[in-house]
Scaffold this motif. Sequence first.
Motif, PDB file in Angstrom:
ATOM      1  N   VAL A  83       0.827  -1.209   0.000  1.00  0.00           N
ATOM      2  CA  VAL A  83       0.000   0.000   0.000  1.00  0.00           C
ATOM      3  C   VAL A  83       0.861   1.259   0.000  1.00  0.00           C
ATOM      4  O   VAL A  83       0.572   2.234  -0.713  1.00  0.00           O
ATOM      5  N   THR A  84       1.919   1.263   0.795  1.00  0.00           N
ATOM      6  CA  THR A  84       2.794   2.436   0.850  1.00  0.00           C
ATOM      7  C   THR A  84       3.396   2.741  -0.518  1.00  0.00           C
ATOM      8  O   THR A  84       3.468   3.908  -0.941  1.00  0.00           O
ATOM      9  N   LEU A  85       3.816   1.708  -1.209  1.00  0.00           N
ATOM     10  CA  LEU A  85       4.407   1.907  -2.531  1.00  0.00           C
ATOM     11  C   LEU A  85       3.359   2.372  -3.535  1.00  0.00           C
ATOM     12  O   LEU A  85       3.647   3.218  -4.400  1.00  0.00           O
ATOM     13  N   GLU A  86       2.155   1.853  -3.441  1.00  0.00           N
ATOM     14  CA  GLU A  86       1.096   2.300  -4.339  1.00  0.00           C
ATOM     15  C   GLU A  86       0.803   3.784  -4.131  1.00  0.00           C
ATOM     16  O   GLU A  86       0.601   4.540  -5.097  1.00  0.00           O
ATOM     17  N   ASN A 128       1.375   9.493  -5.824  1.00  0.00           N
ATOM     18  CA  ASN A 128       1.903  10.838  -5.556  1.00  0.00           C
ATOM     19  C   ASN A 128       2.829  11.301  -6.685  1.00  0.00           C
ATOM     20  O   ASN A 128       2.827  12.473  -7.058  1.00  0.00           O
ATOM     21  N   LYS A 129       3.624  10.394  -7.204  1.00  0.00           N
ATOM     22  CA  LYS A 129       4.506  10.758  -8.310  1.00  0.00           C
ATOM     23  C   LYS A 129       3.702  11.130  -9.554  1.00  0.00           C
ATOM     24  O   LYS A 129       4.033  12.076 -10.283  1.00  0.00           O
ATOM     25  N   LYS A 130       2.635  10.383  -9.817  1.00  0.00           N
ATOM     26  CA  LYS A 130       1.800  10.703 -10.973  1.00  0.00           C
ATOM     27  C   LYS A 130       1.186  12.098 -10.823  1.00  0.00           C
ATOM     28  O   LYS A 130       1.134  12.882 -11.784  1.00  0.00           O
ATOM     29  N   ASN A 131       0.701  12.394  -9.611  1.00  0.00           N
ATOM     30  CA  ASN A 131       0.131  13.728  -9.378  1.00  0.00           C
ATOM     31  C   ASN A 131       1.191  14.812  -9.535  1.00  0.00           C
ATOM     32  O   ASN A 131       0.923  15.894 -10.085  1.00  0.00           O
TER      33      ASN A 131
END
Length: 438
Positions: A122-125, A130-133
């Motif tokens: 979940v943390t990695l997802e 966040n990177k996509k945003n």
Amino acid sequence: MNFPYSTKKWMKLGMAAFLTTAIGVGTLTASANTTENAANANNEAATETPQSDAPATAEGTDTAEEQAAADEETSAAQPTAVENTSPANTANTPAANNSATSAAVEDLTLERAIEQALETNVTLENARLNKKNADINYRLSYPTPAKMPEEAIETLSAAQAKYVQQETQDLNKKLNELNLAVTESKIKLGAQQQYYDLVYAMDDLELKKKSLARAQAQLKVAQAAFDVGTKAKTDVLQAEMGVASAQAALVSAESALEIARMNLNDFLGVDLNKKWNIVPEHKQTAKITKTLEQAQQEALSKRVELVQAEGELQLAEVNVQVIEKYSALSTYQGRIARNNVETAKLAIEEQKRAVSKEVAQAYFNLNSALQAIEFQKKAMESAAESYRLTNLRYENGLATTLEVIQAEEELANRENQYQRAIQTYNLAVVNFDTALGN
């Protein structure tokens, strides 16, 4: 009354009719008698056959009995075959279900645990989202100030908007990618830690089972000696205490195993109750081929923290250049900008020291963990020999039950310490690789 035939003629016709009727009735009666006689003859033949064969020979009797037994076996075999077929099918069905269940239970190797964590943690997802945003925000905000022509810049704020803000956004985009890589590295590390914790819990459970078996064997010996009067009741009581202690340790180990499995599933991001067929894997024990200095240099060239610190220094220097070109470094903004450059340089040096220290700690921990395996193995072997000799002394009346129990507890403790040393070494290898930035 006139008749067409004479009296004599009528008498002939009457006799013919009577004879015809009599012949028909007789034929039917004879046919019925023939059928009845044939049936009686068959019944008499069936009845007389064993009677005539009975006095013949003993072989005839044996043959008849064997035939009857064979008939009984045949008749009994038919329902048995049905019963056997049905249970066989019933037995095969659970077996098939078990096979299907076994097939459904996945093998979990160390590599598979890492892959699963990278897919569903979940943390990695969240980090990926966040990177996509951040990438979306970068595309939305980047073009406007960057496309401003240089001749249109008249103020310091406009220059900073074009150059510093652009540099900041580029750095943030790069840092977002690096932060995602750091998160992935942490997830890999965590997956390996959880995997080795579960492997240790499995090994510890097996050790507790062995310890319980030894305690139960000692109880049997003490009880047998007490029954024949060569040992006191206290020996039996002490052996019972040893069994109870081993049982308590086994229950605790079973609980620890379930908790370790649940923790692993939670970290992997799968169902908490998911069952795995754990395939234990241990790192190959080998001395470190690098020197400490080589390891530190490798880490300084790979660690993301240094890349981030160097990027912040570059950003501070760009700000100084912009202020120098469009304003003056003697202004308050210029002074602050130059101070920010010095701060960034200090941050790089501090980060280098932190990385070097972390690598050194991982390096020394790995070396000590490697040596601890050998020492703990020797200690376990010595405890096993001590337990064996204490048992021999007990059998010869030279040791008490309490001494045997103490020797067994020491052996169990040394076995546990050896397994713990293996786990510590596995984690030390993982931590050292992570410290290098791999």
